[in-house]
Design a protein around this motif. Structure first.
Motif, mmCIF file in Angstrom:
data_model
loop_
_atom_site.group_PDB
_atom_site.id
_atom_site.type_symbol
_atom_site.label_atom_id
_atom_site.label_comp_id
_atom_site.label_asym_id
_atom_site.label_seq_id
_atom_site.Cartn_x
_atom_site.Cartn_y
_atom_site.Cartn_z
ATOM 1 N N LYS A 192 32.399 42.532 35.280
ATOM 2 C CA LYS A 192 32.916 42.156 36.601
ATOM 3 C C LYS A 192 31.926 40.938 36.958
ATOM 4 C CE LYS A 192 35.583 46.020 38.118
ATOM 5 N NZ LYS A 192 35.709 47.021 38.929
ATOM 6 N N SER A 204 39.079 40.578 36.689
ATOM 7 C CA SER A 204 39.572 41.828 37.825
ATOM 8 C C SER A 204 39.898 41.360 39.087
ATOM 9 C CB SER A 204 38.336 42.568 37.614
ATOM 10 O OG SER A 204 37.197 42.026 38.177
ATOM 11 N N GLY A 248 36.975 40.384 33.910
ATOM 12 C CA GLY A 248 37.535 41.808 33.832
ATOM 13 C C GLY A 248 38.375 41.913 32.545
#
Length: 470
Positions: free
Chosen positions: A362, A402, A422
């Protein structure tokens, strides 16, 4: 003494009167119908000529449409005239019902799709040509049909636009980008660089003369030489000039990678993609669904990116070198040819058209440079995706995110946070799939990340037209 007429005499007299009335009516009808046949003609036809290009070339489409109410048309003649010489193009006659047939109709509408120009009439020379259409309506025994004449003067053009290459040292690598600066003639309406099926349109050179142009272009990853690369300029009727301008071409050996698919991976990536892609229908098992996604959906996404390129702004939206993902390690390079295996057997082959970059889970994903967001949503095999337009057909793509922190239409600066890396879409693990696109074609990112390349390959040719400080 007067005698009254007998009943028979009265009946005979009435019958004679009735017969005389009938004969009179019939005679009047005969005279009327004879008059209609001798004098009744149809209305003036209407002629429409559609020459959408506004000129003729070697083989130019032109449509002629004629309509005539009532009894229709009797004859249509189409011809070209130049310098007093007439050249018949088409002629057709039509049967028309006689004038006394008030209920009858002839041919009321007809159109001709013609191809006119030097190829069909070699006698024509460059210069003005008159296209003439004469349409005659239904006539009568004693009166000819009304004739409508339509004339349109069109230029016949046979000389391609002039085309001069202004820039020098056009060095391009397989899958890589370049720029060319050139000058076109006044009749050019379409110019740019063609590479096989790809076309990279030219644009006015900022700060240049009226006819000065430039084109950012690329040689696709699967083209191993520059033989199909041409600078072209064409006028509205298809006369075109081509120039071979590549000074040096460098082929690249493409890497190859084998990927083993397993049930755990398929179970993780396939259902979310199906859920977010209404156009896909499950085939009933994970492997078939994956192959549909990896093939059909991949191609559909590529087509959409090509269409998206038309929204690129005609201006440079960047001034500094392009950024890569900070601390990102290259997990997969541009144009890797991938072979997919499932339970030991080959099931698919595709090409990976981008860079896979990974740092931490992330990780913040920055915009590579200034631009405008043109896509920010779930996007097929790429999962959560952002596409930023940098102007003149150049875009950058960030996928498998993400989260997304921007929206379509947002202006972003160099380094602006677009989202976080992500595992959405066809991602094996947390990473950023990054691509540069030039008019929808994925190109080698390493060039655009290289400030020296930007200076040497672009700035040197474009000069002050490119607001790049290095």
């Amino acid at each position: 003494m007067r005698l009254s007429p007998s009943t028979d005499t009265l009946r005979a007299s009435r019958n004679r009167s009735r017969r005389r009335g009938i004969f009179a009516v019939l005679a009047l009808a005969g005279v009327t119908f004879a008059g209609l046949g001798a004098l009744r003609r149809g209305p003036l036809p209407a002629v429409e000529v559609n020459a959408p290009l506004g000129a003729l070339g070697r083989a130019t489409p032109v449509e002629v449409a004629v309509s005539a109410a009532g009894r229709g048309m009797s004859r249509v003649e189409i011809e070209l005239e130049q310098s007093g010489q007439r050249f018949p193009v088409a002629a057709e006659e039509f049967a028309t019902p006689p004038g006394w047939k008030l209920w009858a109709a002839g041919t009321r509408q007809k159109s001709w799709n013609l191809t006119l120009g030097k190829d069909s009439l070699p006698q024509l020379a460059e210069g003005p040509v008159t296209l003439r259409v004469v349409a005659t309506g239904a006539g009568a025994w004693l009166r000819p049909g009304l004739a409508a004449t339509s004339e349109q003067v069109l230029p016949l053009r046979l000389t391609p636009p002039s085309l001069e290459v202004v820039s020098t040292q056009h060095y391009v690598t397989q899958g890589g980008s370049e720029v060319v600066v050139y000058r076109v003639g006044a009749t050019s309406v379409r110019d740019g660089v063609e590479v096989g099926d790809w076309f990279f349109p030219g644009a006015p050179l900022p700060g240049g003369g009226e006819r000065d142009r430039f084109a950012l272009f690329a040689v696709p990853w699967d083209v191993a030489d520059s033989a199909a690369t041409r600078l072209v300029a064409a006028d509205e009727v298809g006369n075109r000039r081509e120039v071979d301008f590549i000074d040096r071409f460098t082929p690249v050996a493409l890497a190859h990678d084998d990927i083993e698919l397993d049930e755990k991976f398929l179970a993780r990536v396939v259902p979310p993609i199906l859920e977010n892609t209404p156009s896909l229908t499950s085939k009933g098992n994970l492997l078939d669904d994956y192959l549909q996604i990896n093939g059909d959906l991949r191609r559909a996404n590529a087509d959409e990116l090509r269409v998206l390129a038309a929204r690129s702004r005609p201006e440079f939206l960047w001034k500094a070198p392009f950024l890569a993902l900070p601390g990102g390690q290259v997990m997969s390079a541009f144009a890797d040819r991938r072979t997919y295996f499932y339970q030991g057997r080959e099931v698919d082959r595709q090409v990976h058209l981008g860079f896979d970059l990974a740092s931490i889970a992330k990780a913040d994903v920055p915009a590579a440079n200034g631009g405008v967001v043109v896509l920010a949503r779930w996007f097929g095999i790429y999962g959560n995706t952002v596409v930023v337009d940098h102007g003149y057909g150049l875009m950058s793509l960030y996928s498998h995110l993400s989260s997304i922190d921007v929206a379509e239409g947002d202006a972003v600066g160099r380094g602006s946070k677009l989202g976080r890396s992500g595992t959405t879409g066809l991602a094996g693990g947390d990473h950023l799939h990054f691509s540069f696109l030039l008019h929808g074609l994925p190109v080698r990112p390493v060039e655009w990340w290289d400030a020296h390349w930007l200076t040497d390959r672009l700035k040197r040719k474009l000069g002050d037209a490119l607001p790049f400080a290095g």
